[in-house]
Design an enzyme around this catalytic site. Structure first.
Site, mmCIF file in Angstrom:
data_model
loop_
_atom_site.group_PDB
_atom_site.id
_atom_site.type_symbol
_atom_site.label_atom_id
_atom_site.label_comp_id
_atom_site.label_asym_id
_atom_site.label_seq_id
_atom_site.Cartn_x
_atom_site.Cartn_y
_atom_site.Cartn_z
ATOM 1 N N SER A 63 -11.434 13.185 87.138
ATOM 2 C CA SER A 63 -10.379 12.183 87.016
ATOM 3 C C SER A 63 -9.081 12.766 86.454
ATOM 4 O O SER A 63 -8.456 13.609 87.087
ATOM 5 C CB SER A 63 -10.894 11.014 86.176
ATOM 6 O OG SER A 63 -10.051 9.897 86.289
ATOM 7 N N ASP B 195 -1.452 23.404 92.171
ATOM 8 C CA ASP B 195 -0.580 23.237 93.337
ATOM 9 C C ASP B 195 0.790 23.874 93.141
ATOM 10 O O ASP B 195 1.371 24.410 94.075
ATOM 11 C CB ASP B 195 -0.404 21.741 93.646
ATOM 12 C CG ASP B 195 -1.511 21.193 94.523
ATOM 13 O OD1 ASP B 195 -2.528 21.893 94.675
ATOM 14 O OD2 ASP B 195 -1.362 20.081 95.054
ATOM 15 N N LYS C 54 -13.399 13.119 91.426
ATOM 16 C CA LYS C 54 -13.116 11.689 91.273
ATOM 17 C C LYS C 54 -11.622 11.466 91.501
ATOM 18 O O LYS C 54 -10.804 11.718 90.629
ATOM 19 C CB LYS C 54 -13.514 11.182 89.889
ATOM 20 C CG LYS C 54 -13.237 9.691 89.690
ATOM 21 C CD LYS C 54 -13.669 9.236 88.307
ATOM 22 C CE LYS C 54 -13.360 7.765 88.112
ATOM 23 N NZ LYS C 54 -11.913 7.488 88.067
#
Length: 384
Positions: A264, A275, A289
């Protein structure tokens, strides 16, 4: 059948039919159809029939349970079980919460608990509570009167691994986590007056928590760019969160440790830093999740914790059910980092935790950083 069960079934059926009617009215009021304008509003705007048969089926099952179940079932308890089952069947993360459960989840996200943290001991800070204690192995009872106080539950720990190299462990993301991270990094800088050459951010076995707290921690190490986006059915469920200028460690190399227990909000942090090429991820594939839950208070007490959004990493990738694969994948299950800070007389953390040792070596040698930072953003979030 006696008049009492018939009355109960009629009430249950009436409640369900009324609920269905309320849902229909809400849909029609929100998106009126041509039929509604012409005075024929027997169907919702999506063309599906009203669930009268399902409501009748519910009433029939309710009747059978009340009449034939081996034990007598309380009406309130039976209806609560129906509510729980309805919401829990949607996905593993949605749930109906009674008033006590709602209070528990509210306190857990606040990051602070009254001293003793047990429901019957809770009370206003400064008030008194009387306890009767029997020590293990003894028979005598001892009475104590204690004054309640507020105890802050901190989710962040830090230490210096070697001069210039820091370690930061975040166990969960609560409302206090961003401030705790800021204080921990300040302490690391104080303990390393020549500056931080690198930092290990340990998110292993961090199950997540408050979304905004995770975003704030990711922002601590980013100067700009998207941190997370989310999509859902309502306006509130669709959002984008961006980084603001300022990096708490002034661009020093960063390693993030993750494993299958990182979920999460932890994955939001790891995905954003990965990224943008800001951090090297080391460890094992994360949990996966990629959904956001909203806790919605109910009029008569309690709340519904409902999945309202699916989120995406800066590259636009959903990690739901997939997880994030680290840049350097470690073999084996890895350690469950229960004993995270070096105790007096014990080996240094990097000597007893293989993942931390690999992370420290990567910071010192630069191994893996060049490859991770040169990958295009669209390639970095998830490798199938």
């Amino acid at each position: 059948m006696s008049s009492r069960p018939r009355t109960l079934v009629a009430l249950a059926a009436g409640a369900i039919l009324g609920f269905c009617g309320a849902l229909t009215s809400g849909v029609l009021a929100d998106r009126p159809s041509e039929a509604a304008h012409s005075g024929h509003a027997s169907r919702p705007v999506d063309g599906t029939a009203l669930p009268w048969q399902e409501a009748s089926l519910f009433a029939e099952v309710y009747e059978r349970v009340k009449r034939d179940y081996v034990d007598d079932v309380d009406d309130h308890g039976l209806m609560e079980k129906a509510l729980r089952g309805m919401v829990a069947a949607l996905d593993p993360h949605s749930a109906y919460l009674d008033s006590e459960e709602f209070e528990e989840i509210r306190l857990s996200t606040m990051g602070s608990y009254p001293a003793g943290a047990i429901a019957r001991m809770r009370g206003a800070s400064g008030s008194l509570v009387s306890l009767t204690i029997r020590r293990a192995g003894g028979e005598a009872l001892a009475d104590y009167t204690l004054r309640r106080a507020q105890v802050e539950v901190h989710s962040v720990m830090q230490q210096t691994l070697e001069p210039g190299y820091g370690y930061l462990r975040v166990t969960t993301f609560s409302e206090t986590t961003p401030a705790d991270v800021g204080r921990a990094i300040s302490r690391l800088k104080r303990d390393n007056p020549s500056g931080l050459k690198g930092l290990v951010l340990d998110l292993r076995n961090n199950p997540g928590g408050v979304l905004e707290a995770g975003v704030a921690v990711a922002d601590d190490f980013l100067d700009s760019g998207v941190i997370v986006t989310a999509d859902g059915r309502t306006v509130e469920a669709r959002f984008r969160m961006d980084a603001t200028p300022g990096d708490l460690i002034d661009g020093a190399p960063l390693v993030v440790l993750v494993n299958g227990g990182s979920a999460s909000a932890s994955e939001i942090v790891a995905g954003a830093l990965k990224d943008h090429g800001r951090a090297l991820l080391i460890g094992r594939r994360t949990y996966g999740k990629g959904s956001v839950q909203t806790v919605m208070p109910l009029n008569h007490g309690g709340a519904v914790k409902l999945t309202t959004s699916r989120y995406f990493t800066p590259s636009g990738t959903s990690i739901h059910g997939k997880g994030i694969i680290p840049d350097l994948v470690e073999e084996g299950p890895g350690l469950a980092p229960a004993e995270l800070l070096t105790a007096r007389g014990s080996p240094a953390l990097a000597d007893r935790d293989g993942d931390v040792r690999v992370a420290l070596d990567a910071l010192k040698t630069g191994h893996g950083f060049a490859q991770a930072s040169t990958l295009p953003v669209a390639m970095r979030a998830f490798v199938p």
